[in-house]
Motif scaffolding. Structure first.
Motif, mmCIF file in Angstrom:
data_model
loop_
_atom_site.group_PDB
_atom_site.id
_atom_site.type_symbol
_atom_site.label_atom_id
_atom_site.label_comp_id
_atom_site.label_asym_id
_atom_site.label_seq_id
_atom_site.Cartn_x
_atom_site.Cartn_y
_atom_site.Cartn_z
ATOM 1 N N TYR A 304 0.915 -1.171 0.018
ATOM 2 C CA TYR A 304 -0.101 0.073 -0.109
ATOM 3 C C TYR A 304 0.721 1.214 -0.010
ATOM 4 C CZ TYR A 304 -3.879 -2.950 1.131
ATOM 5 O OH TYR A 304 -4.851 -3.966 1.393
ATOM 6 N N GLY A 305 2.204 1.027 0.401
ATOM 7 C CA GLY A 305 3.152 2.400 0.550
ATOM 8 C C GLY A 305 3.479 2.540 -0.961
ATOM 9 N N ILE A 306 4.485 3.860 -1.119
ATOM 10 C CA ILE A 306 4.737 4.238 -2.194
ATOM 11 C C ILE A 306 6.660 4.426 -2.394
ATOM 12 C CG2 ILE A 306 3.043 5.509 -2.999
ATOM 13 C CD1 ILE A 306 4.456 8.064 -2.284
ATOM 14 N N ILE A 307 7.140 4.154 -3.332
ATOM 15 C CA ILE A 307 8.296 4.142 -3.399
ATOM 16 C C ILE A 307 8.955 5.401 -4.274
ATOM 17 C CG2 ILE A 307 10.762 3.224 -4.015
ATOM 18 C CD1 ILE A 307 9.300 0.325 -4.048
ATOM 19 N N VAL A 308 9.709 6.391 -3.457
ATOM 20 C CA VAL A 308 10.030 7.556 -4.177
ATOM 21 C C VAL A 308 11.575 7.729 -4.300
ATOM 22 C CG1 VAL A 308 7.999 9.086 -3.559
ATOM 23 C CG2 VAL A 308 9.937 8.788 -2.192
ATOM 24 N N ASN A 309 12.039 8.501 -5.363
ATOM 25 C CA ASN A 309 13.501 8.887 -5.445
ATOM 26 C C ASN A 309 13.697 10.107 -4.994
ATOM 27 O OD1 ASN A 309 12.435 10.751 -7.294
ATOM 28 N ND2 ASN A 309 12.593 9.722 -9.192
ATOM 29 N N ASP A 310 15.101 10.570 -5.068
ATOM 30 C CA ASP A 310 15.284 12.052 -4.468
ATOM 31 C C ASP A 310 14.537 13.150 -4.937
ATOM 32 O OD1 ASP A 310 16.670 12.152 -6.885
ATOM 33 O OD2 ASP A 310 18.760 12.095 -6.179
ATOM 34 N N LYS A 311 13.746 13.018 -5.951
ATOM 35 C CA LYS A 311 12.903 14.038 -6.506
ATOM 36 C C LYS A 311 11.680 13.773 -5.796
ATOM 37 C CE LYS A 311 16.069 13.824 -10.616
ATOM 38 N NZ LYS A 311 16.710 12.616 -9.985
ATOM 39 N N GLY A 312 11.504 12.953 -4.991
ATOM 40 C CA GLY A 312 10.044 12.708 -4.509
ATOM 41 C C GLY A 312 9.306 12.270 -5.313
ATOM 42 N N GLN A 313 9.639 11.597 -6.485
ATOM 43 C CA GLN A 313 8.657 11.089 -7.393
ATOM 44 C C GLN A 313 8.583 9.346 -7.264
ATOM 45 O OE1 GLN A 313 10.682 12.616 -10.685
ATOM 46 N NE2 GLN A 313 9.437 14.444 -10.816
ATOM 47 N N ARG A 314 7.336 9.207 -7.584
ATOM 48 C CA ARG A 314 7.280 7.588 -7.877
ATOM 49 C C ARG A 314 7.983 7.302 -9.369
ATOM 50 N NH1 ARG A 314 1.749 5.705 -8.139
ATOM 51 N NH2 ARG A 314 2.176 3.803 -7.596
ATOM 52 N N LEU A 330 17.981 -0.111 -9.551
ATOM 53 C CA LEU A 330 19.259 -0.071 -9.870
ATOM 54 C C LEU A 330 19.147 0.996 -11.464
ATOM 55 C CD1 LEU A 330 21.085 -3.507 -10.243
ATOM 56 C CD2 LEU A 330 21.491 -1.469 -8.870
ATOM 57 N N ALA A 331 18.014 0.613 -11.827
ATOM 58 C CA ALA A 331 18.237 1.461 -13.440
ATOM 59 C C ALA A 331 17.746 2.823 -13.302
ATOM 60 C CB ALA A 331 16.859 0.807 -14.234
ATOM 61 N N GLN A 332 17.476 3.487 -11.958
ATOM 62 C CA GLN A 332 17.218 4.900 -11.872
ATOM 63 C C GLN A 332 18.467 5.631 -11.772
ATOM 64 O OE1 GLN A 332 13.652 6.230 -11.801
ATOM 65 N NE2 GLN A 332 13.506 4.344 -12.754
ATOM 66 N N ALA A 333 18.182 7.063 -11.963
ATOM 67 C CA ALA A 333 19.313 7.862 -11.794
ATOM 68 C C ALA A 333 18.992 8.681 -10.413
ATOM 69 C CB ALA A 333 19.638 8.939 -13.020
ATOM 70 N N SER A 334 19.311 7.986 -9.459
ATOM 71 C CA SER A 334 18.864 8.923 -8.064
ATOM 72 C C SER A 334 19.710 8.474 -7.107
ATOM 73 C CB SER A 334 17.338 8.468 -7.765
ATOM 74 O OG SER A 334 17.082 8.980 -6.574
ATOM 75 N N GLU A 335 20.083 9.403 -6.123
ATOM 76 C CA GLU A 335 20.867 9.089 -4.908
ATOM 77 C C GLU A 335 20.322 8.414 -3.951
ATOM 78 O OE1 GLU A 335 24.247 10.223 -4.599
ATOM 79 O OE2 GLU A 335 23.925 10.638 -6.737
ATOM 80 N N GLU A 368 6.335 17.976 6.728
ATOM 81 C CA GLU A 368 7.253 17.613 7.599
ATOM 82 C C GLU A 368 8.201 16.553 7.233
ATOM 83 O OE1 GLU A 368 5.600 16.714 11.440
ATOM 84 O OE2 GLU A 368 7.544 15.933 12.362
ATOM 85 N N LEU A 369 7.507 15.381 6.502
ATOM 86 C CA LEU A 369 8.368 14.209 6.197
ATOM 87 C C LEU A 369 9.245 14.737 5.011
ATOM 88 C CD1 LEU A 369 8.239 10.948 6.707
ATOM 89 C CD2 LEU A 369 6.926 10.864 4.358
ATOM 90 N N GLU A 370 8.706 15.597 4.011
ATOM 91 C CA GLU A 370 9.237 16.132 2.878
ATOM 92 C C GLU A 370 10.737 16.843 3.348
ATOM 93 O OE1 GLU A 370 7.471 17.757 -0.593
ATOM 94 O OE2 GLU A 370 8.132 19.376 0.572
ATOM 95 N N GLN A 371 10.298 17.590 4.505
ATOM 96 C CA GLN A 371 11.785 18.441 4.981
ATOM 97 C C GLN A 371 12.716 17.604 5.710
ATOM 98 O OE1 GLN A 371 10.528 21.245 7.722
ATOM 99 N NE2 GLN A 371 10.055 22.702 6.223
ATOM 100 N N GLU A 372 12.260 16.586 6.407
ATOM 101 C CA GLU A 372 12.998 15.692 7.077
ATOM 102 C C GLU A 372 13.930 15.014 6.380
ATOM 103 O OE1 GLU A 372 12.545 12.971 10.462
ATOM 104 O OE2 GLU A 372 11.169 14.070 11.262
ATOM 105 N N LEU A 373 13.294 14.591 4.995
ATOM 106 C CA LEU A 373 14.063 13.725 4.019
ATOM 107 C C LEU A 373 14.946 14.589 3.290
ATOM 108 C CD1 LEU A 373 11.212 11.211 2.879
ATOM 109 C CD2 LEU A 373 13.344 10.691 4.353
ATOM 110 N N GLY A 374 14.710 15.988 3.367
ATOM 111 C CA GLY A 374 15.661 16.928 2.614
ATOM 112 C C GLY A 374 15.216 16.940 1.097
ATOM 113 N N LEU A 380 7.423 16.006 -2.606
ATOM 114 C CA LEU A 380 6.661 14.671 -2.045
ATOM 115 C C LEU A 380 5.230 15.342 -1.895
ATOM 116 C CD1 LEU A 380 7.004 11.862 -1.208
ATOM 117 C CD2 LEU A 380 7.540 13.000 1.254
ATOM 118 N N VAL A 381 4.996 16.291 -1.356
ATOM 119 C CA VAL A 381 3.457 16.776 -1.337
ATOM 120 C C VAL A 381 2.809 16.822 -2.582
ATOM 121 C CG1 VAL A 381 2.219 18.942 -1.069
ATOM 122 C CG2 VAL A 381 4.401 18.362 0.730
#
Ligand code: FAD
Length: 509
Positions: A304-314, A330-335, A368-374, A380-381
């Motif tokens: 039910y959750g979501i996976i996001v990259n360092d741009k907050g995108q699924r 592995l195939a994504q370009a994200s830190e 708050e989550l978005e900020q904490e994750l930097g 993410l919002v």
């Protein structure tokens, strides 16, 4: 000063270097795991004398360490599929496997497998391998009960669900708990020995022996500190597993797999079989590919959750098979990669998980989550606003997660760090190997064959070709199935038996 060892799998010996034969046999099999045991059984049943050489003190290999899940179906359905109302046509299985492994799937091998898979189930049962007549309708990596049938891949996930009729095809060998591959191997070893196969344990294959015409005449093995020359009249069948334990080969061929933290296999997965094939002109293909997984379920609630990259995108439908999710990461370009779940889902994750990912942020609000994750402000919002809006209607137009797994994520939220290299469990193994015909005969780069050489299981590039398309059960399925074909073909070259198995199959539906 580095010294070149006298015996090296990457260097074949010439026939004229051999002074005498210490062992003579029709068929020599290297490795007593899933592929090797099945090759040996079929070759012996065809009437050939068979000797198996196993580096370790017992049969088993990675097959014995495995979950004992075997991916089977087609021909209308296995008895277990049929008992639970899952009719499974050969064409459905064929189309599904083609879709999984495109573009590098081998159509001839997939065709043979789709046509022979249900009969292969019957064959395993005939060897005494137990399968309970039960269906477990849960999202699990492998049953922790003694249950059999599960959906073990992407059958119910997009895009497969839009193109292929879903059917559960993961058949787990009956055993309470995980690791039923040990039961599978107990039976296959027993049957091989009963069929008259001579097994040499603690006996490592060192290199092949090749004649002036380039045909494989035998191999050199080391037993009790002595090197023995083995003559194999029909041929040598290489069933020595893959190369996940050989870091040098991984760096050379599949460096991206080293981003995982858990090479799964047995210590014999050194690539020696592949190197032996290369030493006599065999071609190795698909060497960059591997199974690379983020086993985030059970608990299934994480879906039910979501996976996001360092741009907050699924970037993936989270109801996909765990191996596809890992491979897509592995195939994504994200830190960084984060699994965002609500408190309910997190509760069940705490109770049971294989993923071992750390909580890196919590938030009473998405901001708050978005900020904490930097993460950049409102990324993410926006992702969650869009996701939740559509999830409430049972839709996911961006990544196509199926309605069954869609529900708006409510605050408070938890973020787990699933970035490879930051603690989360990423198991991997290799899917590249020798280029073979469905009969196991090893091909050269020009398409011609290496006479007298066969390969099966993870020593060959078999049915499973892509991490993205891997399903639990397809490696043991392919290893045992391809081992049988190679055993039959090698016995035939020794003048025993009547030819490849699937040609003898009754016409499939
Ligand atoms: C923990 C775990 C769980 C898994 N679960 C599943 C699952 O449920 N379903 C599935 O489909 N796949 C699963 N896999 C993957 C699957 O088990 C393997 O890919 C598959 O069993 C490989 O079969 P094989 O016959 O090619 O090799 P193996 O079964 O590994 O046999 C190779 C044998 O060759 C021997 N050998 C190697 N080199 C030499 C040499 N030079 N001389 C003599 N002997 C040699 C090895 O010792 C070994 O016994 C799992 C893997 C692991 C590790």
């Amino acid at each position: 000063m580095s010294q070149t060892p006298k015996f090296n799998p990457a260097r074949a010996m010439q026939l004229h270097e051999i002074e005498r034969w210490d062992i003579e046999t029709d068929v020599a099999v290297v490795g007593f795991g899933g592929a090797g045991s099945c090759a040996a059984i079929e070759a012996a049943r065809a009437g050939a004398s068979v000797q198996v050489f196993e580096a370790f003190s017992a049969a088993g290999g990675s097959t014995a360490l495995s979950g004992g899940e075997v991916y089977l179906g087609g021909s209308g359905g296995t008895p277990v599929q049929l008992k639970f109302g899952f009719a499974d046509s050969t064409e459905d299985l064929f189309n599904y496997l083609m879709m999984q492994h495109a573009p590098q799937g081998d159509e001839a091998k997939i065709r043979a497998y789709a046509e022979g898979a249900a009969a292969h189930f019957d064959w395993l049962v005939q060897q005494g391998v137990p399968f309970k007549e039960s269906f477990l309708d849960e999202r699990v990596v492998e049953p922790m009960t003694d249950d059999c049938l599960i959906y073990s891949g992407n059958e119910k996930a997009w895009p497969e669900v839009a193109h292929c009729k879903p059917a559960p095809r993961g058949h787990a060998v009956q055993m309470e708990g995980m690791g039923a591959g040990a039961v599978l191997m107990q039976h296959l070893e027993r049957v091989a020995l009963e069929a008259g196969v001579h097994a040499h344990y603690d006996c490592r294959a060192l290199c092949l022996i090749v004649d002036d015409q380039g045909a494989v005449a035998g191999l050199v093995v080391r037993q009790d500190g002595r090197e023995l020359a083995v003559r194999a009249r029909g041929g040598v069948v290489l069933c020595a597993g893959g190369f996940v334990m050989n870091e040098e080969m991984l760096r050379q061929y599949a460096p991206q797999l080293l981003r995982g933290n858990n090479p799964i296999g047995n210590p014999g997965d050194t690539g020696a079989g592949i190197q032996m094939g290369l030493s006599v002109g065999g071609l190795a293909i698909n060497m960059h590919e591997g199974f690379f997984s983020l086993p985030f379920y059970p608990p299934s609630t994480l879906t039910y959750g979501i996976i996001v990259n360092d741009k907050g995108q699924r970037f993936i439908n989270e109801d996909a098979y765990h191996g596809r999710v890992g491979t897509e990461i592995l195939a994504q370009a994200s830190e960084r990669y984060y699994f965002i779940v609500d408190v309910d889902a997190y509760g069940s994750y705490e109770a049971l998980n294989f993923m071992a990912a750390d909580v890196v942020a919590t938030g009473d609000s998405v901001e708050e989550l978005e900020q904490e994750l930097g993460l950049p402000a409102r990324t993410l919002v926006n992702t969650l606003e869009t996701y939740n809006r559509f999830a409430a209607q049972g839709e996911d137009p961006l990544c196509h997660k199926q309605p069954e797994w869609l529900r708006p994520l409510e605050t408070p939220l938890v973020a787990l760090d699933v970035t490879p290299g930051r603690g989360a469990f990423y198991p991997y193994f290799t899917l590249g190997g020798l280029d073979t015909l469905p009969s196991g005969e090893v091909r050269k780069a020009d398409g011609s064959l290496v006479p007298g050489l066969y390969a099966a299981g993870r020593t060959a590039a078999g049915v499973p070709r892509r991490g993205r398309g891997y399903n639990s059960g397809i490696s043991v399925g392919d290893a045992t199935f391809s081992g049988r074909q190679a055993g039959i073909a090698a016995a035939k070259r020794a003048g025993c038996g009547s030819g490849p198995l699937w040609e003898r199959r009754p016409a499939a539906n």
